[in-house]
Scaffold this active site. Structure first.
Site, PDB file in Angstrom:
ATOM      1  N   GLU A  40       0.836  -1.192   0.000  1.00 20.18           N
ATOM      2  CA  GLU A  40       0.000   0.000   0.000  1.00 20.18           C
ATOM      3  C   GLU A  40       0.876   1.248   0.000  1.00 20.18           C
ATOM      4  O   GLU A  40       1.993   1.241   0.531  1.00 20.18           O
ATOM      5  CB  GLU A  40      -0.908   0.021   1.238  1.00 20.18           C
ATOM      6  CG  GLU A  40      -2.153  -0.816   1.104  1.00 20.18           C
ATOM      7  CD  GLU A  40      -3.135  -0.590   2.238  1.00 20.18           C
ATOM      8  OE1 GLU A  40      -2.913   0.334   3.057  1.00 20.18           O
ATOM      9  OE2 GLU A  40      -4.123  -1.338   2.324  1.00 20.18           O
ATOM     10  N   GLN A  97      -8.848   3.042 -24.286  1.00 22.21           N
ATOM     11  CA  GLN A  97     -10.185   2.469 -24.012  1.00 22.21           C
ATOM     12  C   GLN A  97     -11.182   3.628 -23.927  1.00 22.21           C
ATOM     13  O   GLN A  97     -11.705   3.949 -22.870  1.00 22.21           O
ATOM     14  CB  GLN A  97     -10.162   1.672 -22.713  1.00 22.21           C
ATOM     15  CG  GLN A  97      -9.224   0.471 -22.731  1.00 22.21           C
ATOM     16  CD  GLN A  97      -9.240  -0.280 -21.416  1.00 22.21           C
ATOM     17  OE1 GLN A  97     -10.283  -0.465 -20.792  1.00 22.21           O
ATOM     18  NE2 GLN A  97      -8.076  -0.735 -20.983  1.00 22.21           N
ATOM     19  N   HIS A 130      -5.257  10.146 -26.649  1.00 20.14           N
ATOM     20  CA  HIS A 130      -5.481   9.240 -27.776  1.00 20.14           C
ATOM     21  C   HIS A 130      -6.694   9.673 -28.589  1.00 20.14           C
ATOM     22  O   HIS A 130      -6.717   9.534 -29.816  1.00 20.14           O
ATOM     23  CB  HIS A 130      -5.669   7.812 -27.261  1.00 20.14           C
ATOM     24  CG  HIS A 130      -5.753   6.782 -28.339  1.00 20.14           C
ATOM     25  ND1 HIS A 130      -4.701   6.523 -29.197  1.00 20.14           N
ATOM     26  CD2 HIS A 130      -6.766   5.971 -28.714  1.00 20.14           C
ATOM     27  CE1 HIS A 130      -5.063   5.577 -30.055  1.00 20.14           C
ATOM     28  NE2 HIS A 130      -6.309   5.234 -29.789  1.00 20.14           N
ATOM     29  N   LYS A 192      -4.383  -0.412 -41.793  1.00 18.26           N
ATOM     30  CA  LYS A 192      -4.079  -1.727 -41.211  1.00 18.26           C
ATOM     31  C   LYS A 192      -5.349  -2.449 -40.785  1.00 18.26           C
ATOM     32  O   LYS A 192      -6.368  -1.836 -40.476  1.00 18.26           O
ATOM     33  CB  LYS A 192      -3.147  -1.585 -40.006  1.00 18.26           C
ATOM     34  CG  LYS A 192      -3.782  -0.924 -38.788  1.00 18.26           C
ATOM     35  CD  LYS A 192      -2.781  -0.738 -37.671  1.00 18.26           C
ATOM     36  CE  LYS A 192      -3.443  -0.005 -36.488  1.00 18.26           C
ATOM     37  NZ  LYS A 192      -2.493   0.341 -35.432  1.00 18.26           N
ATOM     38  N   ASP A 218       2.203   9.627 -34.697  1.00 15.72           N
ATOM     39  CA  ASP A 218       1.223   8.920 -33.862  1.00 15.72           C
ATOM     40  C   ASP A 218       1.331   9.438 -32.444  1.00 15.72           C
ATOM     41  O   ASP A 218       2.286  10.156 -32.093  1.00 15.72           O
ATOM     42  CB  ASP A 218       1.464   7.411 -33.918  1.00 15.72           C
ATOM     43  CG  ASP A 218       0.167   6.610 -33.729  1.00 15.72           C
ATOM     44  OD1 ASP A 218      -0.860   7.219 -33.369  1.00 15.72           O
ATOM     45  OD2 ASP A 218       0.182   5.384 -33.936  1.00 15.72           O
ATOM     46  N   THR A 223       3.984  -1.746 -28.502  1.00 11.07           N
ATOM     47  CA  THR A 223       4.895  -2.847 -28.842  1.00 11.07           C
ATOM     48  C   THR A 223       5.688  -2.556 -30.112  1.00 11.07           C
ATOM     49  O   THR A 223       6.546  -3.344 -30.499  1.00 11.07           O
ATOM     50  CB  THR A 223       4.113  -4.164 -29.030  1.00 11.07           C
ATOM     51  OG1 THR A 223       3.176  -3.998 -30.104  1.00 11.07           O
ATOM     52  CG2 THR A 223       3.366  -4.537 -27.752  1.00 11.07           C
TER      53      THR A 223
END
Length: 309
Positions: A40, A97, A130, A192, A218, A223
């Site tokens: 913690e 997300q 994003h 893509k 970008d 990765t």
């Protein structure tokens, strides 16, 4: 009497925090973060912040405890009677997300926005989300800075002829077009198709790059599969050279090795996330002066838009 400004940084962005404080013209504030035996976290301010405009610098890249640490810092600041608390989040974790792209999934970017606001944050300052629409997840002011402000001058300094900009996917076209507009250049698109996350099934180039010096644009390199595949394809299509400019260098798993063996001339990133290992092909440009000026403009109630190119 002008309100006193105090700048603190969490563990994930301590080096960038020091640079921002230095560029602002004062030392980084004294903050301790205790780690208990069960892992913690317990942050505490080692100086008075009563009545101060407090700026807390922390990127929320994995692990998730970076986000939790930041939220505990905000709570501690509010309980220590800070006049205002601004979260400076150079890299906004979970930003990818940003929508429901299939049934029964979470919208992580909205969860983070709710979390940030729930602890009493007065303002958010971030860079190259994003998706710009993430600002709409907040009911507090959001200062969305543009990494191109510091990256564009570097590209300019290279003095490249036959310059063209490329988006590594269809989703990044708006970002790439805005970047190209600064140089009066054209753009091409690498379209893509993915079978699953971090795995590309196929890619094709829309546009002509023969004899051109290509700059891939970008917001995130994770990765590095997409960016390296795009560089290879662009060279096959006759490009003279390919380099990439990315704001957030997440660089997970095989990223470094892929970049070293890729067709990329160089990968230019910023220091929103600390570089974990040396790589001869990677150049890091600091965003510290940009964030320091943005903090100054917030405190003096000046326009943030004046910082954009």
């Amino acid at each position: 009497m002008a309100q006193q400004v105090k700048i603190f940084a969490g563990n994930a962005s301590h080096e960038l925090g020091q640079k921002i404080a230095e560029a602002f013209g004062q030392p980084l504030g004294d903050l301790s973060i205790q780690r208990f035996a069960d892992t913690e976290l317990g942050p505490s301010f080692n100086e008075s912040i009563r009545g101060c405009a407090v700026f807390l610098i922390q990127s929320t890249n994995p692990p998730a405890e970076n986000l939790m640490e930041l939220m505990l810092m905000v709570d501690a600041a509010k309980r220590a009677s800070a006049a205002s608390v601004t979260v400076v989040m150079p890299y906004y974790g979970y930003a990818r997300q940003d929508r429901k792209d299939k049934p029964r999934v979470s919208i992580g970017a909205k969860v983070v926005a709710d979390f940030v606001q729930s602890v009493g944050t007065d303002r958010l300052m971030t860079c190259d989300l994003h998706a710009g629409q993430i600002q709409g997840f907040f009911d507090i002011p959001v200062d969305h800075l543009d990494g191109a402000t510091v990256i564009a001058p570097y590209i300019q300094s290279l003095g490249l002829d036959d310059l063209i900009f490329a988006s590594p996917d269809v989703g990044g076209v708006v970002r790439t077009r805005a970047f190209a507009k600064k140089f009066g250049a054209e753009i091409v698109v690498c379209d893509k198709m993915r079978l699953r996350a971090n795995e590309i099934a196929s890619m094709q180039v829309i546009g002509d790059v023969t004899g051109m010096n290509v700059v891939l644009v970008d917001d995130i390199v994770d990765t590095a599969g997409t960016i390296c595949k795009a560089a290879e394809l662009l060279m096959e299509r006759g490009a003279k050279s390919v380099r990439a400019v990315i704001t957030h260098g997440v660089l997970s798993g095989p990223a470094h090795e892929r970049i070293r063996t890729s067709m990329l001339e160089e990968l230019v990133i910023t220091d929103t996330i600390p570089l974990q290992q040396e790589n001869a092909k990677i150049r890091v440009i600091t965003l510290a002066p940009l964030f320091a000026q943005a903090i100054r403009n917030v405190v003096t109630h000046e326009s943030i838009s004046s910082l954009f190119i």
